[in-house]
Design a protein around this motif. Structure first.
Motif, PDB file in Angstrom:
ATOM      1  N   ARG A 129       7.271  23.770   7.261  1.00 19.14           N
ATOM      2  CA  ARG A 129       6.325  23.941   8.360  1.00 19.14           C
ATOM      3  C   ARG A 129       5.788  22.610   8.884  1.00 19.14           C
ATOM      4  NH1 ARG A 129       4.579  27.637   4.458  1.00 19.14           N
ATOM      5  NH2 ARG A 129       2.652  26.487   4.001  1.00 19.14           N
ATOM      6  N   HIS A 130       5.141  22.668  10.040  1.00 21.56           N
ATOM      7  CA  HIS A 130       4.393  21.561  10.651  1.00 21.56           C
ATOM      8  C   HIS A 130       5.271  20.394  11.098  1.00 21.56           C
ATOM      9  CE1 HIS A 130       0.971  23.780   9.202  1.00 21.56           C
ATOM     10  NE2 HIS A 130       1.248  23.531   7.938  1.00 21.56           N
ATOM     11  N   LEU A 131       6.533  20.648  11.366  1.00 23.35           N
ATOM     12  CA  LEU A 131       7.426  19.564  11.766  1.00 23.35           C
ATOM     13  C   LEU A 131       7.050  18.983  13.123  1.00 23.35           C
ATOM     14  CD1 LEU A 131      10.878  20.899  10.544  1.00 23.35           C
ATOM     15  CD2 LEU A 131       9.638  18.892   9.702  1.00 23.35           C
ATOM     16  N   SER A 132       6.373  19.738  13.947  1.00 19.13           N
ATOM     17  CA  SER A 132       5.995  19.233  15.279  1.00 19.13           C
ATOM     18  C   SER A 132       4.716  18.403  15.253  1.00 19.13           C
ATOM     19  CB  SER A 132       5.823  20.406  16.252  1.00 19.13           C
ATOM     20  OG  SER A 132       4.757  21.248  15.835  1.00 19.13           O
ATOM     21  N   SER A 133       4.100  18.252  14.082  1.00 16.68           N
ATOM     22  CA  SER A 133       2.819  17.541  13.989  1.00 16.68           C
ATOM     23  C   SER A 133       2.973  16.035  14.147  1.00 16.68           C
ATOM     24  CB  SER A 133       2.148  17.828  12.643  1.00 16.68           C
ATOM     25  OG  SER A 133       2.892  17.232  11.584  1.00 16.68           O
ATOM     26  N   GLY A 134       4.164  15.527  13.930  1.00 13.72           N
ATOM     27  CA  GLY A 134       4.369  14.084  13.967  1.00 13.72           C
ATOM     28  C   GLY A 134       3.934  13.384  12.700  1.00 13.72           C
TER      29      GLY A 134
ATOM     30  N   HIS B 180      -1.687  19.639   8.443  1.00 14.49           N
ATOM     31  CA  HIS B 180      -0.429  19.750   9.191  1.00 14.49           C
ATOM     32  C   HIS B 180       0.626  18.754   8.699  1.00 14.49           C
ATOM     33  CE1 HIS B 180      -3.577  21.360  11.953  1.00 14.49           C
ATOM     34  NE2 HIS B 180      -2.699  22.359  11.979  1.00 14.49           N
TER      35      HIS B 180
ATOM     36  N   GLN C 276      18.514  16.419   9.769  1.00 12.49           N
ATOM     37  CA  GLN C 276      17.389  16.965  10.511  1.00 12.49           C
ATOM     38  C   GLN C 276      16.529  17.785   9.542  1.00 12.49           C
ATOM     39  OE1 GLN C 276      16.717  16.305  13.772  1.00 12.49           O
ATOM     40  NE2 GLN C 276      18.474  14.925  13.690  1.00 12.49           N
TER      41      GLN C 276
ATOM     42  N   SER D 253      14.475  19.886  10.128  1.00 10.25           N
ATOM     43  CA  SER D 253      14.371  21.274  10.595  1.00 10.25           C
ATOM     44  C   SER D 253      15.410  22.173   9.952  1.00 10.25           C
ATOM     45  CB  SER D 253      14.506  21.331  12.116  1.00 10.25           C
ATOM     46  OG  SER D 253      15.733  20.753  12.531  1.00 10.25           O
TER      47      SER D 253
END
Length: 271
Positions: free
Chosen positions: A10-15, A47, A2, A4
């Motif tokens: 950073r910006h792991l939720s950006s896809g 991002h 993972q 994470s």
């Protein structure tokens, strides 16, 4: 693995895809900070999760008089400062078991060079540090064979493994990328990175200095994103012609932002 689990990523939720980037080698603090600052700013704007890369020592050189480094502790200290200053994970190559423990005190990801990807004691030593391990696929290996390199790290108790495609030997002086290897290695269960710069190397030149085709970095990178790679590896330098290592392969730094903008659009289109 993972992503994470990597500190400061950073910006792991950006896809978006993630980026491992920096100079081939740490040539000095000012140069390293100039590159880290530029990449960090671009990746924050777009991002893109960013891991800074710089080799603290270049052990695999064609000629005895090739640049190898500015001193291990000095270069590793610069990498650590970059991680703290820009709040990004950092990575570097290791070449021996003793280096694994030493480098792990300064960096977040230990990178196994392609020529050493079958070196069992090195893989185990890297795993035992508890740091994430990025294994670059040997130019002589099939994607399927990377299962065994990955297993060595996992069997040593560390599931934080990345796999990197960096081309396959084609004749004596060229490499090619088989993009089928991306999904094959992803099926093993680790994130896969495409090395867009070393895949364009032209090794074994009569001069003893490795050549390259940096004009094709954009082509390789775009194809990799379209093929679904999780991350990209790009070496960059403000003045590649003056770089002390692998200048023939590196992306001029002023070309990084426009390239990443294109790649982010491709990623968005295929999501």
């Amino acid at each position: 693995m993972q992503l994470s689990s990597l500190p400061r990523l950073r910006h792991l939720s950006s896809g978006n895809f993630f980026l491992i980037a920096g100079p081939c080698a740490i040539e000095g603090e000012d140069m390293a900070f100039e590159i880290a600052r530029h990449i960090s700013e671009v990746c924050d704007d777009l991002h893109i999760p960013f891991i800074f890369k710089g080799s603290y020592r270049k052990a695999n050189r064609s000629r005895i008089d090739s640049f190898t480094g500015i001193g291990d502790e000095k270069a590793l200290g610069i990498l650590q400062k970059i991680g703290e200053e820009f709040q990004v994970p950092v990575t570097t190559d290791i070449h021996t078991e003793a280096e694994a423990a030493m480098a792990a005190q300064y960096v977040d990801v230990l990178q196994i060079p392609a020529f050493l990807c079958r070196q069992t004691t090195l893989l185990v030593a890297a795993a035992e540090t508890g740091k994430a391990v990025n294994i670059k696929k040997g130019q002589f290996l099939s994607p399927e064979a990377m299962k065994f390199a990955r297993d060595k790290v996992i069997d040593a108790g560390n599931e934080q493994v990345l796999l990197t495609e960096r081309g396959v030997t084609f004749g004596y002086q060229d490499l090619v990328v088989d993009f089928r290897g991306i999904p094959v290695m992803q099926s093993l269960g680790s994130p896969v990175v495409l090395d867009c710069t070393h895949s364009l190397q032209q090794p074994n030149q009569s001069s003893g200095v490795t050549g390259g085709r940096p004009a094709l970095i954009s082509t390789i990178a775009r194809a990799g994103i379209a093929a679904g790679t999780d991350g990209l590896f790009i070496e960059t330098h403000p003045r590649p012609s003056e770089a002390k290592s692998d200048g023939a392969n590196m992306l001029p730094m002023d070309q990084l932002r426009p390239l990443l903008e294109k790649l982010a659009r491709i990623r968005e289109a295929i999501r």
